[in-house]
Design a protein around this motif. Structure first.
Motif, PDB file in Angstrom:
ATOM      1  N   SER A 172      -7.206  -6.498  -0.523  1.00 37.91           N
ATOM      2  CA  SER A 172      -7.382  -5.321  -1.374  1.00 37.91           C
ATOM      3  C   SER A 172      -8.337  -4.298  -0.766  1.00 37.91           C
ATOM      4  O   SER A 172      -8.293  -3.116  -1.123  1.00 37.91           O
ATOM      5  N   TYR A 230      -3.770  -1.885  -6.031  1.00 43.83           N
ATOM      6  CA  TYR A 230      -4.808  -2.766  -6.575  1.00 43.83           C
ATOM      7  C   TYR A 230      -4.304  -3.471  -7.828  1.00 43.83           C
ATOM      8  O   TYR A 230      -4.489  -4.688  -7.998  1.00 43.83           O
ATOM      9  N   THR A 231      -3.694  -2.713  -8.721  1.00 44.76           N
ATOM     10  CA  THR A 231      -3.205  -3.279  -9.977  1.00 44.76           C
ATOM     11  C   THR A 231      -2.128  -4.323  -9.720  1.00 44.76           C
ATOM     12  O   THR A 231      -2.142  -5.414 -10.307  1.00 44.76           O
ATOM     13  N   TYR A 250      -1.595  -6.049  -6.996  1.00 46.98           N
ATOM     14  CA  TYR A 250      -2.172  -7.224  -6.339  1.00 46.98           C
ATOM     15  C   TYR A 250      -2.881  -8.110  -7.357  1.00 46.98           C
ATOM     16  O   TYR A 250      -2.784  -9.338  -7.303  1.00 46.98           O
ATOM     17  N   GLY A 251      -3.600  -7.509  -8.302  1.00 44.45           N
ATOM     18  CA  GLY A 251      -4.282  -8.286  -9.329  1.00 44.45           C
ATOM     19  C   GLY A 251      -3.311  -9.112 -10.153  1.00 44.45           C
ATOM     20  O   GLY A 251      -3.575 -10.282 -10.466  1.00 44.45           O
ATOM     21  N   ASP A 311      -9.312 -11.013   1.839  1.00 46.77           N
ATOM     22  CA  ASP A 311      -9.175 -10.115   0.690  1.00 46.77           C
ATOM     23  C   ASP A 311      -8.461  -8.854   1.143  1.00 46.77           C
ATOM     24  O   ASP A 311      -9.090  -7.909   1.633  1.00 46.77           O
ATOM     25  N   ASP A 355       0.817  -1.212   0.000  1.00 40.61           N
ATOM     26  CA  ASP A 355       0.000   0.000   0.000  1.00 40.61           C
ATOM     27  C   ASP A 355       0.852   1.264   0.000  1.00 40.61           C
ATOM     28  O   ASP A 355       0.375   2.340  -0.370  1.00 40.61           O
ATOM     29  N   PHE A 365      -6.398  -1.336   0.809  1.00 41.43           N
ATOM     30  CA  PHE A 365      -5.505  -0.483   0.035  1.00 41.43           C
ATOM     31  C   PHE A 365      -6.048   0.934  -0.085  1.00 41.43           C
ATOM     32  O   PHE A 365      -7.244   1.144  -0.289  1.00 41.43           O
TER      33      PHE A 365
END
Length: 299
Positions: A192, A201-202, A204-205, A190, A156, A195
């Motif tokens: 996310s 986010y990107t 983690y994806g 989860d 983060d 964050f």
């Protein structure tokens, strides 16, 4: 610490990260890893601009000591100008001196991320768990911090736009996402939702997609059509004594015929990455002796 400079992306340290996860399970045991099922809560490490700098920093450090179950360790935190994000003096304890970069005087919301890494150094020091080189040891520290519930703070803290950038830790953002995803798949959480950084986010994806690939590698039954077909070809080659290569380059599995006539396949556990060896005889169920994951295989 990337502060305005270029941020490395991708998965250049993935093998060392996987070795770090295996080392954690071997040193801590399955039961101890399971005690870290709850991540550090955002409210426990939140830092408001109106909080007293030193009292707030000590509060966050104490919370991380509690999370890592180091009740007899005392963190004494100070600030100074330095190149790195932070530094800890590893001694016999119980007092440990942590220095934070002066940058955190005004970037207080990232103090928890910096402390999470440094307190983990203390945790691993007490476990006597380390890797030989400085680089690999720092990757171990980032991996352990993330896998044991505090590394979402480090991801983060990653922020990047056309003009500025910031990243803490030695792993790339995508590698932090990968380890976070491994933890999320294990404990059903989860991260996310915690964050505040859009870039987190990107990353983690991308890490989650890579982690799911581990669960779809042959000989696991979840492997896709292409993987199953490639595996069948490699198996036929391994059964042919005139074939020199048993598996395609880059495939994680390998075949052995010891004792002669009894073909076996070995592959990494998708949870802890310890290698598992099973006989080649169709559908089998394997149980990892290290992390106790039960795996459905079609060998």
């Amino acid at each position: 610490m990337a502060n305005g400079g270029p941020v490395e992306h991708g998965f250049p340290h993935l093998e060392t990260v996987r070795e770090a996860v295996t080392a954690l399970y071997r040193r801590l045991s399955y039961d101890t890893v399971r005690t870290f099922s709850a991540s550090v809560a955002p409210v426990d490490v939140a830092f408001c601009d109106t909080d007293d700098l030193h009292l707030g920093t000590q509060r966050v450090a104490h919370e991380l000591v509690r999370h890592y179950r180091l009740p007899d360790a005392r963190m004494i935190v100070s600030f100074r100008e330095m190149t790195h994000a932070a530094n800890v003096e590893l001694t016999a304890g119980p007092e440990y001196f942590i220095e934070l970069n002066d940058r955190f005087r005004t970037h207080r919301r990232d103090i928890g991320a910096a402390l999470a890494h440094e307190v983990m150094h203390v945790y691993l020091h007490r476990l006597d768990l380390s890797f030989p080189s400085t680089r690999d040891n720092e990757i171990l520290t980032d991996t352990a911090t993330t896998y044991l519930g505090a590394g979402w703070l480090l991801l983060d803290a990653y922020r990047e736009d056309a003009a500025t950038s910031q990243k803490l830790g030695y792993l790339t953002p995508e590698e932090f996402g990968y380890v976070l995803a491994k933890r999320a798949l294990l404990f059903g959480e989860d991260p996310s939702v915690w964050f505040t950084s859009p870039q987190a986010y990107t990353a983690y994806g991308k890490g989650l997609a890579r982690a799911r690939r581990d669960e779809r590698q042959p000989p696991l039954t979840a492997a896709g059509w292409a993987g199953r077909r490639r595996y069948a070809r490699d198996r036929r080659q391994a059964q042919d004594p005139h074939t020199a290569q048993a598996a395609a380059d880059g495939d994680p599995y390998s075949f052995t015929a010891r004792p002669p006539g009894q073909l076996r396949v070995s592959f990494p556990c998708p949870t802890c990455h310890q290698r598992i060896r099973v006989p080649v005889r169709g559908r089998v169920r394997a149980r990892c002796g290290l992390c106790r994951t039960v795996l459905e295989c079609d060998t």
